[in-house]
Motif scaffolding. Sequence first.
Motif, PDB file in Angstrom:
ATOM      1  N   GLU A   1       0.810  -1.215   0.000  1.00 22.02           N
ATOM      2  CA  GLU A   1       0.000   0.000   0.000  1.00 22.02           C
ATOM      3  C   GLU A   1       0.846   1.268   0.000  1.00 22.02           C
ATOM      4  O   GLU A   1       0.328   2.369   0.187  1.00 22.02           O
TER       5      GLU A   1
ATOM      6  N   VAL B   1      -5.725   0.564  -6.451  1.00 19.00           N
ATOM      7  CA  VAL B   1      -5.195   1.858  -5.994  1.00 19.00           C
ATOM      8  C   VAL B   1      -6.290   2.679  -5.326  1.00 19.00           C
ATOM      9  O   VAL B   1      -6.067   3.301  -4.285  1.00 19.00           O
TER      10      VAL B   1
ATOM     11  N   ARG C   1       1.694   2.204  -5.380  1.00 19.80           N
ATOM     12  CA  ARG C   1       0.564   2.820  -6.087  1.00 19.80           C
ATOM     13  C   ARG C   1       1.011   3.417  -7.423  1.00 19.80           C
ATOM     14  O   ARG C   1       0.329   3.271  -8.438  1.00 19.80           O
TER      15      ARG C   1
ATOM     16  N   GLN D   1      -6.850   1.184  -1.883  1.00 19.15           N
ATOM     17  CA  GLN D   1      -5.728   1.435  -0.977  1.00 19.15           C
ATOM     18  C   GLN D   1      -5.605   2.901  -0.584  1.00 19.15           C
ATOM     19  O   GLN D   1      -5.095   3.213   0.482  1.00 19.15           O
ATOM     20  N   SER D   2      -6.076   3.790  -1.437  1.00 16.97           N
ATOM     21  CA  SER D   2      -5.962   5.227  -1.145  1.00 16.97           C
ATOM     22  C   SER D   2      -7.182   5.759  -0.400  1.00 16.97           C
ATOM     23  O   SER D   2      -7.249   6.956  -0.131  1.00 16.97           O
TER      24      SER D   2
END
Length: 101
Positions: free
Chosen positions: A39, A70, A44, A73-74
Amino acid sequence: MTTADTLRSEGNALFKSGRYSEAEERYAAAIAALAGAPESEEARKCRLNRCACLLRLHGYEAARREAETVIEQSGGTAAKAHFRLGQCLDALHEPQAAAAA
């Protein structure tokens, strides 16, 4: 410079020269090298760059998975990932989903 940094730099150079398949392989290797920090910002970036390659290679489902990873994870804040997801969905003939991405 770490292995992942080197692989991403190589992928960037290959992408710029239009060698998308080779660039995609470098980004995938960089992602694998970052397995301990999946992560991280570096991971990313590699995923988004791999997504761009896959789009150029018409690998829309794989590109979609990278963009979605992505975004997840963001926490949904990665604007470039949303843009790339929209491109994937458009290419997959999902215009309503693309507009929402």
